[in-house]
Design a protein around this motif. Structure first.
Motif, PDB file in Angstrom:
ATOM      1  N   ARG A 438     -43.864  -3.321 -18.637  1.00 60.75           N
ATOM      2  CA  ARG A 438     -42.927  -3.714 -17.609  1.00 60.75           C
ATOM      3  C   ARG A 438     -41.630  -2.908 -17.696  1.00 60.75           C
ATOM      4  O   ARG A 438     -41.079  -2.485 -16.706  1.00 60.75           O
ATOM      5  CB  ARG A 438     -42.635  -5.210 -17.733  1.00 60.75           C
ATOM      6  N   TRP A 445     -42.098   4.259 -11.727  1.00 67.29           N
ATOM      7  CA  TRP A 445     -43.173   3.307 -11.461  1.00 67.29           C
ATOM      8  C   TRP A 445     -42.750   1.900 -11.842  1.00 67.29           C
ATOM      9  O   TRP A 445     -42.886   0.947 -11.073  1.00 67.29           O
ATOM     10  CB  TRP A 445     -44.445   3.701 -12.224  1.00 67.29           C
ATOM     11  N   SER A 448     -40.498  -1.212 -10.063  1.00 70.78           N
ATOM     12  CA  SER A 448     -40.973  -2.195  -9.085  1.00 70.78           C
ATOM     13  C   SER A 448     -42.396  -2.680  -9.353  1.00 70.78           C
ATOM     14  O   SER A 448     -42.874  -3.576  -8.688  1.00 70.78           O
ATOM     15  CB  SER A 448     -40.920  -1.579  -7.680  1.00 70.78           C
ATOM     16  N   ARG A 449     -43.078  -2.052 -10.316  1.00 69.87           N
ATOM     17  CA  ARG A 449     -44.489  -2.380 -10.521  1.00 69.87           C
ATOM     18  C   ARG A 449     -44.813  -2.413 -12.008  1.00 69.87           C
ATOM     19  O   ARG A 449     -44.284  -1.600 -12.773  1.00 69.87           O
ATOM     20  CB  ARG A 449     -45.381  -1.313  -9.849  1.00 69.87           C
ATOM     21  N   ASP A 450     -45.722  -3.309 -12.412  1.00 70.09           N
ATOM     22  CA  ASP A 450     -46.208  -3.271 -13.782  1.00 70.09           C
ATOM     23  C   ASP A 450     -47.158  -2.088 -13.925  1.00 70.09           C
ATOM     24  O   ASP A 450     -47.870  -1.737 -12.982  1.00 70.09           O
ATOM     25  CB  ASP A 450     -46.940  -4.580 -14.127  1.00 70.09           C
ATOM     26  N   PRO A 452     -50.360  -0.496 -15.857  1.00 69.31           N
ATOM     27  CA  PRO A 452     -51.449  -0.842 -16.776  1.00 69.31           C
ATOM     28  C   PRO A 452     -51.480   0.112 -17.970  1.00 69.31           C
ATOM     29  O   PRO A 452     -51.232   1.301 -17.831  1.00 69.31           O
ATOM     30  CB  PRO A 452     -52.712  -0.681 -15.915  1.00 69.31           C
TER      31      PRO A 452
ATOM     32  N   MET B 213     -54.427  -0.124  -8.507  1.00 70.42           N
ATOM     33  CA  MET B 213     -53.333   0.036  -9.459  1.00 70.42           C
ATOM     34  C   MET B 213     -51.993  -0.314  -8.815  1.00 70.42           C
ATOM     35  O   MET B 213     -51.160  -1.006  -9.407  1.00 70.42           O
ATOM     36  CB  MET B 213     -53.333   1.482  -9.951  1.00 70.42           C
ATOM     37  N   GLN B 214     -51.808   0.159  -7.594  1.00 73.52           N
ATOM     38  CA  GLN B 214     -50.556  -0.081  -6.876  1.00 73.52           C
ATOM     39  C   GLN B 214     -50.387  -1.574  -6.574  1.00 73.52           C
ATOM     40  O   GLN B 214     -49.353  -2.173  -6.864  1.00 73.52           O
ATOM     41  CB  GLN B 214     -50.567   0.733  -5.564  1.00 73.52           C
ATOM     42  N   GLU B 216     -52.021  -4.211  -7.782  1.00 73.30           N
ATOM     43  CA  GLU B 216     -51.979  -5.039  -8.982  1.00 73.30           C
ATOM     44  C   GLU B 216     -50.608  -4.957  -9.646  1.00 73.30           C
ATOM     45  O   GLU B 216     -50.043  -5.962 -10.083  1.00 73.30           O
ATOM     46  CB  GLU B 216     -53.077  -4.606  -9.957  1.00 73.30           C
ATOM     47  N   GLY B 217     -50.084  -3.725  -9.699  1.00 77.98           N
ATOM     48  CA  GLY B 217     -48.756  -3.527 -10.294  1.00 77.98           C
ATOM     49  C   GLY B 217     -47.700  -4.370  -9.602  1.00 77.98           C
ATOM     50  O   GLY B 217     -46.851  -4.990 -10.248  1.00 77.98           O
ATOM     51  N   GLY B 218     -47.782  -4.414  -8.258  1.00 80.50           N
ATOM     52  CA  GLY B 218     -46.811  -5.184  -7.486  1.00 80.50           C
ATOM     53  C   GLY B 218     -47.015  -6.682  -7.636  1.00 80.50           C
ATOM     54  O   GLY B 218     -46.057  -7.439  -7.777  1.00 80.50           O
ATOM     55  N   LYS B 220     -48.482  -8.301 -10.133  1.00 79.12           N
ATOM     56  CA  LYS B 220     -48.132  -8.749 -11.490  1.00 79.12           C
ATOM     57  C   LYS B 220     -46.622  -8.844 -11.653  1.00 79.12           C
ATOM     58  O   LYS B 220     -46.115  -9.769 -12.282  1.00 79.12           O
ATOM     59  CB  LYS B 220     -48.721  -7.783 -12.523  1.00 79.12           C
ATOM     60  N   ARG B 221     -45.915  -7.857 -11.080  1.00 75.84           N
ATOM     61  CA  ARG B 221     -44.464  -7.878 -11.205  1.00 75.84           C
ATOM     62  C   ARG B 221     -43.887  -9.131 -10.544  1.00 75.84           C
ATOM     63  O   ARG B 221     -42.966  -9.751 -11.033  1.00 75.84           O
ATOM     64  CB  ARG B 221     -43.878  -6.611 -10.576  1.00 75.84           C
ATOM     65  N   GLU B 223     -45.475 -11.824 -10.250  1.00 76.68           N
ATOM     66  CA  GLU B 223     -46.180 -12.962 -10.846  1.00 76.68           C
ATOM     67  C   GLU B 223     -46.772 -13.833  -9.743  1.00 76.68           C
ATOM     68  O   GLU B 223     -46.683 -15.061  -9.753  1.00 76.68           O
ATOM     69  CB  GLU B 223     -45.248 -13.730 -11.784  1.00 76.68           C
TER      70      GLU B 223
END
Lengths: 470, 246
Positions: A438, A445, A448-450, A452, B213-214, B216-218, B220-221, B223
């Motif tokens: 995070r 990246w 704004s985004r987690d 992996p 990826m994009q 999921e990333g958003g 997860k952030r 929640e």
């Protein structure tokens, strides 16, 4: 760049884009305007029995012209001269501006109908610096001229402005308080511009097409200002990119069928002018002189590159409306006459500098919405990719970037090394014990985004273990 | 019993390194549908990130190595629209041998579509029932594959497919675009996630690992409760069997 979104302080498109995205009011205005244009355009295309065929015919008409551009240009010029027009060639923006200024001097003020080619050569600045007054007569362009801004869109130059802003700007000019009512604003602007039309000594226009077989300039507008500009003053100067030559009138018909549909969601614009020469002896109206200035400014060079297809463009602006990047940053952020997907290609053509060749080509997610909507089916993502390839071939990316890609390729080309790197990543992931990052990792990246992490058990490890099981 | 369909999996480097669960689901679902899946271990990356950034020589070298690694006659199944696009549309322009491999490449949902048919059901009680689908740019506009993933989703009993507003809008990934222009990329992502949330769906289904990826990333952030899955994962979660012959 002069713009309202604080671009003055900004460095390049990346900085301007950052500011533009953060501007909620701008984003809302863009979303509304592009959404409405797309919807209207889709409805207008629905009235065609076969859209695909119409687009194919339009493309064919453009391609026909480009395939033997030299031949069609010669024919166009010969027929223009035969029709009593004067033709000038300009190799670049500077020369074009000099020619127009020379032709326009000592004849009073210049009145202009909307033209991207004149924006491309920064004609207004050139005229004003020589003491020649110039007035834009397209409503949107006029308001922008009053606000000291550049167009933010190819066909809807002031789409980022609200009605309230229009009222304020026009009201200030004419010294009245105007209501936020489009009809009232147009009436006020019309009255004021009428005086300019009467006063104007020289009319400057662009040209949507030049017809080779007849020596005709084709000009489309919705406000009728194009007709006043090209018929009122004694002198009419038309600036036209050399690529806009269409061999036949039939070709123009195929193009008109898609141009207004794509640009403004109309079947046809209110006015379509075919100009084939100055006023004849028995005619009461029209200019005594017509000058056609043919502008190269990178076009003939582009014709021989992988980006030649971009010369098919008919400047309808549909790719801007459909582009998710344009929809979020608007035209000013591009810092160029030509924004949006086509702008990425056209800017590198007319203004080949570091920003247009190395930075701007990356302002696209390559989603392909532009290719899909283009009425002449320009494969814009491929053009953008070819610009990126050219940038690498010319060694433009920063050393760090080149090294990273070189190293990544070095690893991917050696499966054993790739496996080792993957193993290391998996080991590290197990050590950290988390699936996502995070706050560590590249900020671009993770802001704004987690992000992996490498999987604790990569796919190939799972596969190998699975195969070992009986 | 007909000869089982033999497939060769090109897992993609993103699946191999970041999303092995997608590769596993692809293998498991295709095997359950009677296919024989192989995985040539010499494969690494298809070269798309290099090609998209203008590093054409590097992309060509990786295309050549992928062509070598994926030698054979089997259909090559790729669980990501963008990598499939690279192999199908770009390889022929990079290598003389590219056209041959290109003609064998199928994106995962296309393979499903070419099978005789299957029946699928969501998993046990409590399994998500409301789905929405994000069609990826490279699969739909790049490869012209629009119907196959929708047909696969329509076969899953016990689920509702909620229409996603502006579904064809890009999620904002675009490879390195996501870090070169992070603010624009994020604005696109936010709009996509907001539209997905409005559908009320529990699952957002994708067919591209880049989008995965994009998104999921958003998610997860934020929640968020919404989960994003690859089509194969959704099919692997429940029961899946070939359609019985009548």
């Amino acid at each position: 760049m002069s713009g309202p979104e604080g671009q003055k302080a900004a460095g390049d498109i990346r900085d301007r884009a950052r500011l533009a995205v953060a501007n909620e009011r701008l984003r809302l205005a863009l979303a509304t305007a592009t959404g409405r244009l797309l919807e209207r355009s889709a409805r207008a295309f629905d009235t065609l029995p076969d859209q695909r065929r119409a687009k194919g015919q339009a493309r064919a008409a453009r391609q026909h012209g480009l395939a033997n551009l030299d031949v069609h240009l010669e024919r166009f010029v010969a027929n223009c001269v035969k029709n009593g027009m004067h033709v000038h060639f300009a190799a670049d923006a500077g020369e074009a501006a000099r020619i127009v200024c020379e032709l326009a001097k000592d004849q009073g003020s210049v009145i202009k109908s909307k033209s991207m080619a004149t924006e491309e050569i920064h004609l207004n600045d050139a005229l004003l610096s020589r003491g020649i007054d110039v007035i834009e007569t397209d409503l949107g362009e006029w308001v922008l001229q009053l606000a000291k801004e550049k167009p933010a869109h190819i066909v809807a130059p002031a789409l980022h402005k609200t009605t309230a802003e229009f009222a304020g700007i026009i009201g200030e000019k004419i010294g009245k308080t105007l209501p936020e009512d489009p009809a009232a604003l147009v009436t006020a602007a019309r009255a004021r511009l009428r005086e300019e039309f009467i006063r104007g000594g020289v009319g400057v226009s662009g040209a949507n097409f030049g017809v080779a077989e007849t020596g005709t300039l084709v000009l489309i507008t919705n406000e009728g200002n194009g007709r006043l500009v090209t018929s009122g003053p004694r002198t009419h100067i038309a600036l036209m990119g050399i690529e806009k030559v269409v061999p036949t009138l039939d070709g123009v018909v195929a193009l008109l069928r898609v141009l207004a549909r794509s640009g403004s969601g109309q079947k046809l614009t209110s006015y379509t002018s075919f100009i084939s020469g100055p006023r004849r002896a028995d005619e009461p109206d029209g200019p005594d002189e017509i000058h056609v200035v043919l502008l190269d400014n990178g076009r003939s060079r582009t014709l021989g590159t992988d980006q030649w297809e971009s010369l098919l463009c008919i400047r309808c602006g549909a790719c801007l409306n459909a582009c998710p990047v344009y929809q979020r940053i608007g035209g000013h952020a591009y810092g160029s006459t030509y924004p949006g997907p086509i702008g990425l290609i056209a800017t590198a053509m007319v203004r080949p500098d570091e920003e247009s060749q190395a930075v701007m080509p990356h302002a696209s997610s390559l989603c392909g919405a532009c290719h899909e909507i283009c009425p002449v089916q320009i494969d814009l993502p491929r053009m953008i990719l070819s610009l990126r390839a050219q940038s690498v071939a010319e060694g433009r990316p920063p050393a760090l970037e080149r090294m990273l890609f070189w190293m990544a390729a070095f690893v991917f080309r050696r499966p054993w090394l790739y496996r080792a790197a993957l193993g290391l990543g998996a080991f590290f992931a197990r050590l950290v014990g988390r699936s996502h990052l995070r706050s560590f990792g590249p900020k671009a990246w993770t802001r704004s985004r987690d992000l992996p992490m490498v999987a604790k058990t990569p796919f190939r490890t799972w596969w190998a273990e699975r195969k070992r099981r009986p | 019993m007909a000869e089982p369909k033999r497939l060769s999996l090109f897992a993609t480097c993103l699946v191999d390194s970041l999303y092995p669960r997608v590769g596993q689901a692809v293998v498991e679902t295709l095997e359950r549908l009677g296919c024989q899946v192989g995985y040539p271990e010499g494969q690494t990356c298809c070269g798309l990130p290099f090609y998209n950034n203008g590093f054409v020589d590097e992309a060509r070298a990786l295309a050549e190595r992928t062509i070598d690694a994926m030698a054979g006659e089997e259909t090559v199944v790729v669980p990501s629209g963008s990598c499939a696009w690279m192999m199908r549309e770009i390889y022929p322009t990079l290598s003389e041998r590219g056209a041959k491999l290109s003609s064998r490449v199928r994106e995962y949902s296309e393979v499903l579509d070419e099978l005789p048919g299957f029946r699928a059901k969501t998993g046990a009680e409590g399994a998500p029932r409301k789905l929405t689908y994000h069609p990826s740019c490279h699969l739909t506009r790049g490869l012209g594959v629009d119907a196959p993933p929708r047909r696969a989703l329509a076969r899953i009993e016990g689920t509702t497919l909620c229409p996603l507003k502006g579904e064809t809008q890009c999620c904002g990934f675009g490879g390195t675009f996501s870090v070169r222009y992070p603010e624009i990329s994020t604005a696109m992502l936010e709009d996509k996630l907001a539209d997905a949330a409005k559908t009320g769906a529990e699952l957002l289904v994708v067919t591209d690992v880049g989008c995965l990826m994009q998104l999921e990333g958003g998610l997860k952030r934020k929640e968020a409760a919404t989960r994003v899955v690859h089509l194969s994962e959704l099919l692997a979660e429940g029961t899946l069997e070939p359609e019985k012959k009548v």
